[in-house]
Design a protein around this motif. Structure first.
Motif, PDB file in Angstrom:
ATOM      1  N   GLN A   7       0.818  -1.212   0.000  1.00  0.00           N
ATOM      2  CA  GLN A   7       0.000   0.000   0.000  1.00  0.00           C
ATOM      3  C   GLN A   7       0.857   1.270   0.000  1.00  0.00           C
ATOM      4  N   GLY A   8       2.146   1.102  -0.261  1.00  0.00           N
ATOM      5  CA  GLY A   8       3.030   2.263  -0.324  1.00  0.00           C
ATOM      6  C   GLY A   8       3.469   2.776   1.027  1.00  0.00           C
ATOM      7  N   ILE A   9       3.352   1.958   2.078  1.00  0.00           N
ATOM      8  CA  ILE A   9       3.734   2.350   3.438  1.00  0.00           C
ATOM      9  C   ILE A   9       5.063   1.688   3.778  1.00  0.00           C
ATOM     10  N   LEU A  10       5.972   2.451   4.358  1.00  0.00           N
ATOM     11  CA  LEU A  10       7.252   1.902   4.786  1.00  0.00           C
ATOM     12  C   LEU A  10       7.153   1.475   6.247  1.00  0.00           C
ATOM     13  N   PRO A  11       7.117   0.171   6.525  1.00  0.00           N
ATOM     14  CA  PRO A  11       7.037  -0.273   7.919  1.00  0.00           C
ATOM     15  C   PRO A  11       8.424  -0.310   8.565  1.00  0.00           C
ATOM     16  N   LEU A  12       8.489   0.142   9.797  1.00  0.00           N
ATOM     17  CA  LEU A  12       9.700   0.036  10.600  1.00  0.00           C
ATOM     18  C   LEU A  12       9.340  -0.774  11.843  1.00  0.00           C
ATOM     19  N   LEU A  28      11.513  10.615  12.447  1.00  0.00           N
ATOM     20  CA  LEU A  28      10.737  10.154  11.296  1.00  0.00           C
ATOM     21  C   LEU A  28       9.241  10.286  11.524  1.00  0.00           C
ATOM     22  N   ALA A  29       8.814  10.071  12.765  1.00  0.00           N
ATOM     23  CA  ALA A  29       7.379  10.078  13.053  1.00  0.00           C
ATOM     24  C   ALA A  29       6.878  11.518  13.174  1.00  0.00           C
ATOM     25  N   LEU A  55      11.478   9.073  20.790  1.00  0.00           N
ATOM     26  CA  LEU A  55      11.026  10.203  19.978  1.00  0.00           C
ATOM     27  C   LEU A  55      11.744  11.493  20.353  1.00  0.00           C
ATOM     28  N   ARG A  56      12.179  11.623  21.608  1.00  0.00           N
ATOM     29  CA  ARG A  56      12.854  12.847  22.065  1.00  0.00           C
ATOM     30  C   ARG A  56      14.269  12.980  21.522  1.00  0.00           C
ATOM     31  N   LEU A  57      14.784  11.937  20.898  1.00  0.00           N
ATOM     32  CA  LEU A  57      16.165  11.982  20.425  1.00  0.00           C
ATOM     33  C   LEU A  57      16.355  12.986  19.296  1.00  0.00           C
ATOM     34  N   ARG A  58      15.294  13.228  18.527  1.00  0.00           N
ATOM     35  CA  ARG A  58      15.368  14.196  17.423  1.00  0.00           C
ATOM     36  C   ARG A  58      14.088  15.017  17.411  1.00  0.00           C
ATOM     37  N   GLN A  62       4.360  16.101  15.341  1.00  0.00           N
ATOM     38  CA  GLN A  62       3.412  17.212  15.460  1.00  0.00           C
ATOM     39  C   GLN A  62       2.202  16.816  16.286  1.00  0.00           C
ATOM     40  N   SER A  63       1.791  15.566  16.187  1.00  0.00           N
ATOM     41  CA  SER A  63       0.634  15.126  16.962  1.00  0.00           C
ATOM     42  C   SER A  63       0.810  13.661  17.353  1.00  0.00           C
ATOM     43  N   VAL A  64       0.324  13.349  18.555  1.00  0.00           N
ATOM     44  CA  VAL A  64       0.351  11.993  19.082  1.00  0.00           C
ATOM     45  C   VAL A  64      -1.047  11.681  19.617  1.00  0.00           C
TER      46      VAL A  64
END
Length: 207
Positions: A7-12, A28-29, A55-58, A62-64
């Motif tokens: 579906q064009g989504i890059l899973p990590l 990235l998120a 997530l705080r590393l970089r 914008q929203s969680v």
């Protein structure tokens, strides 16, 4: 992962119990829906803590949107509950969710990041394992008699998905929201309705 890529989504792939595996998410998120449950033991949620630390590393998202539970209120003795009611978890499971909410509220104080919590009741869907009461009805599992019965709250999985998507874009920061069917039913009445829809015997009532 293959379905997502199609579906064009890059899973990590990451493991919330392995903090190092989450570092690749940093930066990235941009918008995030966090639906993973806490561990099954303890009074805190180290999984949410590990995610937020990564997530705080970089740059922060914008929203969680966090999927919590209506169980954070504990036993409300049948009273109607609004989002401004103070949490009062009566179980370790509820306390773990409160801990996750508090972690996210602190995270949401960062400029440019909106954190929105959804307080979710029981989830149902015909294609979800255990997602309907059909098997319970087929086993004739009893329900409480009317004088002892309690209210029940549910939401269809598709409606919950829509609510989560809307919250990503429109959710007010640091404001929890109840997501639930517009119903007002006791558990026994709910099971009776389900039995009638499936043309199964209504469950027996006990004290």
């Amino acid at each position: 992962c293959a379905v997502l890529r199609g579906q064009g989504i890059l899973p990590l792939r990451g493991n919330l119990d392995d903090a190092k595996s989450l570092r690749r998410l940093a930066g990235l998120a941009t918008r995030m829906v966090h639906l993973a449950p806490p561990p099954t033991e303890g009074w805190s949620d180290p999984r949410t803590l590990a995610l937020l630390r990564a997530l705080r590393l970089r740059s922060l998202p914008q929203s969680v949107v966090y999927g919590s539970t209506s169980g954070v209120y504990g036993d409300c003795a049948g009273e109607r509950v609004s989002e401004v009611r103070a949490v009062n978890p009566g179980t370790p499971r509820g306390q773990r969710r409160v801990d996750a909410e508090q972690q996210l509220r602190f995270f949401g104080r960062a400029p440019g990041t909106r954190v929105h919590g959804l307080r979710i009741p029981g989830i149902y869907a015909p294609d979800r394992e255990g997602g309907t009461p059909r098997e319970r009805l087929q086993r004739s599992t009893p329900v409480l008699q009317a004088s002892d019965d309690v209210y029940t709250n549910h939401i269809h999985a598709d409606d919950l998905a829509r609510a989560a998507v809307l919250a990503v874009w429109r959710g007010k920061s640091l404001r929890p929201l109840h997501v639930s069917d517009d119903s007002d039913m006791m558990m026994g009445d709910y099971m009776d309705m389900a039995a009638d829809l499936w043309q199964l015997p209504r469950p027996p009532r006990i004290s």
